[in-house]
Design a protein around this motif. Structure first.
Motif, PDB file in Angstrom:
ATOM      1  N   LEU A  42      47.023 113.643-101.719  1.00  0.00           N
ATOM      2  CA  LEU A  42      46.463 112.285-101.730  1.00  0.00           C
ATOM      3  C   LEU A  42      47.006 111.455-100.571  1.00  0.00           C
ATOM      4  O   LEU A  42      46.301 110.619-100.008  1.00  0.00           O
ATOM      5  CB  LEU A  42      46.810 111.586-103.047  1.00  0.00           C
ATOM      6  N   SER A  43      48.278 111.720-100.211  1.00  0.00           N
ATOM      7  CA  SER A  43      48.896 110.925 -99.138  1.00  0.00           C
ATOM      8  C   SER A  43      48.206 111.134 -97.788  1.00  0.00           C
ATOM      9  O   SER A  43      48.331 110.301 -96.889  1.00  0.00           O
ATOM     10  CB  SER A  43      50.380 111.279 -99.013  1.00  0.00           C
ATOM     11  N   ASP A  44      47.490 112.247 -97.646  1.00  0.00           N
ATOM     12  CA  ASP A  44      46.787 112.505 -96.377  1.00  0.00           C
ATOM     13  C   ASP A  44      45.342 111.993 -96.393  1.00  0.00           C
ATOM     14  O   ASP A  44      44.606 112.178 -95.425  1.00  0.00           O
ATOM     15  CB  ASP A  44      46.781 114.016 -96.075  1.00  0.00           C
ATOM     16  N   MET A  45      44.960 111.362 -97.493  1.00  0.00           N
ATOM     17  CA  MET A  45      43.590 110.827 -97.548  1.00  0.00           C
ATOM     18  C   MET A  45      43.553 109.459 -96.866  1.00  0.00           C
ATOM     19  O   MET A  45      43.458 108.416 -97.513  1.00  0.00           O
ATOM     20  CB  MET A  45      43.113 110.738 -98.998  1.00  0.00           C
ATOM     21  N   VAL A  46      43.627 109.487 -95.553  1.00  0.00           N
ATOM     22  CA  VAL A  46      43.666 108.240 -94.768  1.00  0.00           C
ATOM     23  C   VAL A  46      42.383 108.106 -93.959  1.00  0.00           C
ATOM     24  O   VAL A  46      41.689 109.097 -93.720  1.00  0.00           O
ATOM     25  CB  VAL A  46      44.873 108.217 -93.804  1.00  0.00           C
ATOM     26  N   GLY A  47      42.103 106.860 -93.548  1.00  0.00           N
ATOM     27  CA  GLY A  47      40.948 106.609 -92.671  1.00  0.00           C
ATOM     28  C   GLY A  47      39.673 107.210 -93.237  1.00  0.00           C
ATOM     29  O   GLY A  47      39.381 107.116 -94.426  1.00  0.00           O
ATOM     30  N   GLY A  48      38.926 107.884 -92.363  1.00  0.00           N
ATOM     31  CA  GLY A  48      37.654 108.470 -92.764  1.00  0.00           C
ATOM     32  C   GLY A  48      37.804 109.587 -93.777  1.00  0.00           C
ATOM     33  O   GLY A  48      36.879 109.867 -94.551  1.00  0.00           O
ATOM     34  N   ILE A  49      38.977 110.244 -93.801  1.00  0.00           N
ATOM     35  CA  ILE A  49      39.198 111.355 -94.748  1.00  0.00           C
ATOM     36  C   ILE A  49      39.085 110.850 -96.185  1.00  0.00           C
ATOM     37  O   ILE A  49      38.577 111.546 -97.059  1.00  0.00           O
ATOM     38  CB  ILE A  49      40.583 111.998 -94.514  1.00  0.00           C
TER      39      ILE A  49
ATOM     40  N   THR B 125      50.125 111.592 -88.164  1.00  0.00           N
ATOM     41  CA  THR B 125      48.967 111.569 -89.060  1.00  0.00           C
ATOM     42  C   THR B 125      47.936 112.591 -88.587  1.00  0.00           C
ATOM     43  O   THR B 125      48.081 113.179 -87.510  1.00  0.00           O
ATOM     44  CB  THR B 125      48.345 110.154 -89.140  1.00  0.00           C
ATOM     45  N   LEU B 126      46.893 112.782 -89.398  1.00  0.00           N
ATOM     46  CA  LEU B 126      45.865 113.759 -89.048  1.00  0.00           C
ATOM     47  C   LEU B 126      44.825 113.146 -88.110  1.00  0.00           C
ATOM     48  O   LEU B 126      44.501 111.974 -88.221  1.00  0.00           O
ATOM     49  CB  LEU B 126      45.116 114.236 -90.298  1.00  0.00           C
ATOM     50  N   HIS B 127      44.337 113.966 -87.217  1.00  0.00           N
ATOM     51  CA  HIS B 127      43.191 113.576 -86.396  1.00  0.00           C
ATOM     52  C   HIS B 127      42.186 114.719 -86.418  1.00  0.00           C
ATOM     53  O   HIS B 127      42.551 115.875 -86.617  1.00  0.00           O
ATOM     54  CB  HIS B 127      43.601 113.350 -84.936  1.00  0.00           C
ATOM     55  N   ASN B 128      40.924 114.378 -86.198  1.00  0.00           N
ATOM     56  CA  ASN B 128      39.978 115.440 -85.830  1.00  0.00           C
ATOM     57  C   ASN B 128      39.500 115.132 -84.415  1.00  0.00           C
ATOM     58  O   ASN B 128      39.372 113.957 -84.037  1.00  0.00           O
ATOM     59  CB  ASN B 128      38.798 115.535 -86.810  1.00  0.00           C
ATOM     60  N   VAL B 129      39.351 116.172 -83.638  1.00  0.00           N
ATOM     61  CA  VAL B 129      38.929 115.991 -82.247  1.00  0.00           C
ATOM     62  C   VAL B 129      37.499 116.496 -82.159  1.00  0.00           C
ATOM     63  O   VAL B 129      37.240 117.687 -82.275  1.00  0.00           O
ATOM     64  CB  VAL B 129      39.840 116.772 -81.284  1.00  0.00           C
ATOM     65  N   ILE B 160      29.355 112.931 -68.037  1.00  0.00           N
ATOM     66  CA  ILE B 160      30.363 112.324 -68.920  1.00  0.00           C
ATOM     67  C   ILE B 160      29.876 112.234 -70.377  1.00  0.00           C
ATOM     68  O   ILE B 160      28.752 111.811 -70.630  1.00  0.00           O
ATOM     69  CB  ILE B 160      30.747 110.940 -68.374  1.00  0.00           C
ATOM     70  N   PHE B 161      30.717 112.651 -71.298  1.00  0.00           N
ATOM     71  CA  PHE B 161      30.395 112.596 -72.719  1.00  0.00           C
ATOM     72  C   PHE B 161      31.621 112.089 -73.477  1.00  0.00           C
ATOM     73  O   PHE B 161      32.707 111.956 -72.908  1.00  0.00           O
ATOM     74  CB  PHE B 161      29.966 113.982 -73.235  1.00  0.00           C
ATOM     75  N   ALA B 162      31.397 111.805 -74.766  1.00  0.00           N
ATOM     76  CA  ALA B 162      32.481 111.224 -75.571  1.00  0.00           C
ATOM     77  C   ALA B 162      33.208 112.294 -76.381  1.00  0.00           C
ATOM     78  O   ALA B 162      32.630 113.305 -76.759  1.00  0.00           O
ATOM     79  CB  ALA B 162      31.922 110.163 -76.509  1.00  0.00           C
ATOM     80  N   ILE B 163      34.463 112.031 -76.610  1.00  0.00           N
ATOM     81  CA  ILE B 163      35.235 112.771 -77.605  1.00  0.00           C
ATOM     82  C   ILE B 163      35.738 111.712 -78.581  1.00  0.00           C
ATOM     83  O   ILE B 163      36.206 110.649 -78.160  1.00  0.00           O
ATOM     84  CB  ILE B 163      36.417 113.524 -76.958  1.00  0.00           C
ATOM     85  N   LYS B 164      35.575 111.980 -79.869  1.00  0.00           N
ATOM     86  CA  LYS B 164      35.967 110.944 -80.822  1.00  0.00           C
ATOM     87  C   LYS B 164      36.714 111.528 -82.004  1.00  0.00           C
ATOM     88  O   LYS B 164      36.705 112.737 -82.238  1.00  0.00           O
ATOM     89  CB  LYS B 164      34.747 110.173 -81.303  1.00  0.00           C
ATOM     90  N   CYS B 165      37.334 110.622 -82.755  1.00  0.00           N
ATOM     91  CA  CYS B 165      38.027 110.989 -83.981  1.00  0.00           C
ATOM     92  C   CYS B 165      37.280 110.293 -85.111  1.00  0.00           C
ATOM     93  O   CYS B 165      37.123 109.067 -85.100  1.00  0.00           O
ATOM     94  CB  CYS B 165      39.487 110.515 -83.926  1.00  0.00           C
ATOM     95  N   ASP B 166      36.817 111.061 -86.092  1.00  0.00           N
ATOM     96  CA  ASP B 166      36.065 110.452 -87.193  1.00  0.00           C
ATOM     97  C   ASP B 166      36.989 109.943 -88.298  1.00  0.00           C
ATOM     98  O   ASP B 166      36.551 109.193 -89.158  1.00  0.00           O
ATOM     99  CB  ASP B 166      35.085 111.472 -87.777  1.00  0.00           C
ATOM    100  N   VAL B 167      38.255 110.393 -88.259  1.00  0.00           N
ATOM    101  CA  VAL B 167      39.224 109.870 -89.230  1.00  0.00           C
ATOM    102  C   VAL B 167      39.515 108.410 -88.891  1.00  0.00           C
ATOM    103  O   VAL B 167      39.610 107.555 -89.770  1.00  0.00           O
ATOM    104  CB  VAL B 167      40.536 110.689 -89.197  1.00  0.00           C
ATOM    105  N   HIS B 168      39.641 108.148 -87.584  1.00  0.00           N
ATOM    106  CA  HIS B 168      39.932 106.797 -87.099  1.00  0.00           C
ATOM    107  C   HIS B 168      38.769 106.395 -86.187  1.00  0.00           C
ATOM    108  O   HIS B 168      38.796 106.699 -84.987  1.00  0.00           O
ATOM    109  CB  HIS B 168      41.260 106.795 -86.341  1.00  0.00           C
TER     110      HIS B 168
END
Lengths: 328, 240
Positions: A42-49, B125-129, B160-168
């Motif tokens: 649950l702690s990793d459910m941040v932002g869009g997640i 924290t987590l990111h998606n690329v 040129i194109f974008a790279i984004k993070c959907d988490v943030h």
């Protein structure tokens, strides 16, 4: 009932995923960041997640409820067509889950995303249908009463209304997934007029404002999609009001339909207000998502009304249709 | 002995001259901006506590950054045409794209086709690329907080194109993949430099991520050993 409400909740959660642009925040499927879905902390459910993973969890719950419902119908239901309807709904929810996964793995292609949104509404209607055909009202013996001339008229209007709302939801899904939700900044006017101009000057003016808000420019096509959605809302409003008036006026018929017709009108007014607020608030997330969920609720209510009307107002043709059941 | 010294000196001069010739010329310039940009928009990072605590001061959107000296930052300047038929070695050192404080660093960048891009996650924290490339294969790559580095290679040149993070959702950067090394991004003074451009006539393009600031091109001729000044001017959209 439980599956129906859970499905409405799922549609709201799905709407939040689109409103927040979180559809691809979890890149893998069916796992979540390499972990088994239910073991994701649950702690990793941040932002869009938070939105995307919650959507997946609620979807799993709905899927499990639908499995229970289908098995329960298979074991206890005597009517073969109702059992089949249960299997169809189960197939739909499985297909919907797979479609959600494909959407993620194919990186959100618009046709798949729109199909995912439309199948969600279709499944919702199937669950409502299952709920109704297994209800006491549908299965109990009813008193017979003579057919009135307005029966066909009401059947036609309520069918038209449900069809229009479904088309309107399809247009709404197209609008959301093509980024046309803020093609106009004003309401009830569209670009300063009741009937939008679609001119190069208007597009320039709108894009000038979008520049100030750091929003990407819009095209004439996006204006057309948005404006068609507004026209659709007008069509739905007229159809709902007409249906409601016809049900209300039918003195000799079923009084229990009247509260539903009233509820549809209230929901319609709420939905139009939410649509206006979505534009005026520059697509505030909660308002936008409430607009999506209220649209689904209106469709569900209209569909349920349709089923009940078809139950109370059978076709006038045929030897056994001279009388109909009456519930007062 | 004297002849040997003469020979050595001659060779040195020739070597130096050849280096100058091979190095070509530089293109230096500035991206001017007329009008006013959008009001700076503070990014809300409350959706992820790790992002929020990473900054003690407000962080603003990098979409349109007008510098204090009325120049524009984050404009990609590159040679668009004139290099056809020439090949250039791909640098061995990777281009680094860092995810730091839930922002991409750099915001606009370039790489050569085939060059390694080292994607770092300096955040807890987590990111998606999520690459929105069209010529190169799109990808959406998970970067959990324990994964600090991943390499990617874009094989083909691509606009040129974008790279984004959907988490943030505020995280978005822009990348151009080139078949040559002659590209540069304007800095906080609006300046850019294309170094060691071979002699020749080129079309140079200045590109900004806003679709309201259309890309501009200019044709110039570079001579060996010379530095050419090339300025561009973008204008804020005006209301009709």
């Amino acid at each position: 009932m439980v599956t129906g409400w859970a499905t409405l909740g799922l549609i709201f959660a799905g709407g939040l995923v689109t409103s927040t642009g979180s559809g691809l925040s979890v890149p893998d499927w069916p796992n979540t960041y390499g972990r088994f879905m239910f073991a994701f902390p649950l702690s990793d459910m941040v932002g869009g997640i938070f939105y995307e993973h919650s959507h997946r969890l609620i979807a799993s719950l709905v899927g499990m409820l639908m499995v229970i419902l289908a098995v329960w119908l298979w074991r206890t239901e005597e009517r073969g067509w109702v059992r089949r309807l249960g299997w169809i709904a189960l197939t739909a929810v499985i297909a919907q889950g797979l479609l959600g996964g494909i959407t993620v793995l194919l990186l959100l292609p618009t046709p798949v995303s729109v199909l995912h949104a439309v199948l969600a509404q279709t499944f919702f209607l199937l669950v409502i249908a299952l709920g109704y055909v297994t209800s006491r009202e549908f299965t109990s013996e009813a008193q017979a009463a003579p057919v009135t001339p307005s029966a066909q008229d009401i059947r036609r209007w309520v069918t038209l209304t449900t069809g229009l709302i479904f088309l309107q939801l399809l247009l709404g899904a197209m609008m959301r997934h093509t980024g046309a939700g803020l093609a106009y900044f004003d309401f009830p006017l569209a670009g300063g007029r009741y009937w939008s101009a679609f001119s190069a000057d208007l597009i320039e003016e709108i894009n000038w404002r979008r520049w100030g808000l750091e929003l990407p420019s819009v095209t004439r096509g996006q204006l057309l999609i948005h404006f068609t959605h507004r026209l659709g809302a007008l069509g739905v409003a007229l159809a709902v009001v007409t249906t409601m008036v016809k049900i209300w006026r039918d003195q000799e018929r079923v009084r229990s339909l009247r509260p539903m017709a009233g509820a549809m009108l209230v929901l319609l007014l709420g939905q139009i207000s939410l649509g206006a607020l979505t534009v005026l608030s520059l697509k505030q997330v909660t308002i936008t998502t409430a607009h999506v969920a209220a649209g689904a609720a209106l469709l569900g209510l209209s569909f349920l009304t349709t089923l009940r009307v078809y139950h109370f107002y059978p076709r006038s043709r045929g030897p056994n249709l001279a009388t109909v059941p009456v519930h007062v | 002995m004297r002849n040997l010294i003469k020979l050595a000196m001659t060779l040195s001069v020739l070597l130096l001259a050849s280096q100058i010739l091979l190095a070509g010329g530089d293109i230096k310039g500035r991206i001017n901006f007329k009008g006013s940009g959008p009001k700076p928009r503070a990014i809300k990072m409350a959706a992820d506590p790790v992002c929020k605590v990473a900054h003690s001061e407000p962080v603003y959107s990098q979409s349109v950054v007008v510098n204090e000296n009325a120049t524009l930052r984050y404009v990609m300047v590159s040679i668009e045409s004139g290099l056809e038929g020439q090949t250039f070695p791909v640098p061995e050192e990777p281009v680094v794209l860092d995810q730091n404080g839930c922002m991409y660093d750099p915001h606009v960048w370039g790489a050569m086709a085939g060059q390694t891009v080292e994607i770092r996650n300096s955040d807890g924290t987590l990111h998606n690329v999520h690459s929105l490339s069209k010529v190169n294969r799109q990808f959406n790559m998970a970067m959990p907080k324990i994964v600090k580095k991943k390499n990617k290679v874009f094989d083909k040149p691509e606009d040129i194109f974008a790279i984004k993070c959907d988490v943030h959702p505020w995280m978005r950067c822009w990348v151009g993949i080139f078949s040559h090394p002659f590209y540069s991004v304007s800095d906080d003074q609006g300046d850019f430099t294309l170094k060691d451009v071979p002699a020749g006539t080129y079309t140079v393009r200045a590109w900004h991520e806003s679709k309201r600031l259309l890309a501009q091109t200019q044709t110039i001729t570079v001579k060996e050993g010379e530095t050419i000044t090339l300025d561009f001017t973008f204008e804020a959209p005006t209301r009709k």
